[in-house]
Design an enzyme around this catalytic site. Sequence first.
Site, PDB file in Angstrom:
ATOM      1  CG  ASP A   1      20.325  62.667 106.225  1.00 17.83           C
ATOM      2  OD1 ASP A   1      19.981  63.559 105.242  1.00 17.83           O
ATOM      3  OD2 ASP A   1      20.303  63.056 107.179  1.00 17.83           O
TER       4      ASP A   1
ATOM      5  CG  LEU B   1      33.942  60.194 107.165  1.00 18.17           C
ATOM      6  CD1 LEU B   1      34.860  60.259 108.426  1.00 18.17           C
ATOM      7  CD2 LEU B   1      34.153  59.022 106.466  1.00 18.17           C
ATOM      8  CE1 TYR B   2      23.818  61.380 110.129  1.00 22.32           C
ATOM      9  CE2 TYR B   2      23.514  62.528 107.982  1.00 22.32           C
ATOM     10  CZ  TYR B   2      22.844  61.987 109.138  1.00 22.32           C
ATOM     11  OH  TYR B   2      21.673  62.166 109.034  1.00 22.32           O
ATOM     12  CB  CYS B   3      26.509  61.731 103.492  1.00 23.71           C
ATOM     13  SG  CYS B   3      25.928  63.319 103.992  1.00 23.71           S
TER      14      CYS B   3
END
Length: 237
Positions: free
Chosen positions: A135, A147-149
């Site tokens: 991403d 947290l996703y990143c």
Amino acid sequence: MPPILITGAGRRVGLYLADTLRADGYPILAHHRSPSAALEQRAGHDFVLLSADLETEQGALRLAEAVCRHTTSLRAIIHNASVFETTQRNPHEAAAQAQRFFGLHVLAPYLLNEALRPLLKKCPEVPADILHITDISVHRPEPCYDLYCASKAGLANLTRSYAQRFAPHIKVNMIAPGPILFPDGFPGEERNRILARTPLAMEGGPQAIYLAVRYLLDNAFVTGTELRVDGGQSIVP
Ligand SMILES: NC(=O)c1ccc[n+]([C@@H]2O[C@H](COP(=O)([O-])OP(=O)(O)OC[C@H]3O[C@@H](n4cnc5c(N)ncnc54)[C@H](OP(=O)(O)O)[C@@H]3O)[C@@H](O)[C@H]2O)c1
């Protein structure tokens, strides 16, 4: 030609990659978590459906075993499966989310790459490929998706380790998408804010990812690199 394994191939970008790569002549191993009518319609000898929940170690290992039952060699693995959520503010819920993000975006690719390396090494077309879909937010994290990143940044980092460890038989690259397809129900205001800081001012669509995949599959002298497919977002200060 040995097949390509695509994780999260049940819908959106993953399904588009499965369809276009099959049209290019590759047999497809289409991994999914939930059953879908779209996948059932496509199932056949050159489009095999494999189901697993990749948030757990057992799920990833079961998928690797299923792949080994279907084929003795692989042309490529495309790690596309993903979960995209804002971080919960409750620490217990955030901890549970972190386990899911890191399980799916870091541990599952790790376990699959290790288990399936012998199959990639048997690909007659050398080098075979591993593609990690990361991403663009790896470079400029959105705080509410921290947290996703961070988990996608972990996957980006793994790419560089694997590119060294798996050479010369296997190339390992990553594609870093920007706004490709907004999730259903994504707030309009947020969408406009993102497009306003994207120089090309539009969603890229899944074809932009397919073209990046195609380039990386076709180029035998590129490994350990990141292909940014982000409409120019990452050059905006
Ligand atoms: N769309 C964008 O604009 C954008 C932007 C930046 C990065 N990306 C990246 O590009 C890739 C494709 O994007 P997308 O929007 O098409 O992805 P997506 O719709 O969010 O999800 C892709 C797939 O992941 C699967 N998945 C989710 N949790 C899973 C689990 N626990 N176990 C196994 N599979 C699971 C889903 O399967 P089910 O359908 O069965 O739940 C789904 O088919 C992703 O890696 C994403 O992070 C996309």
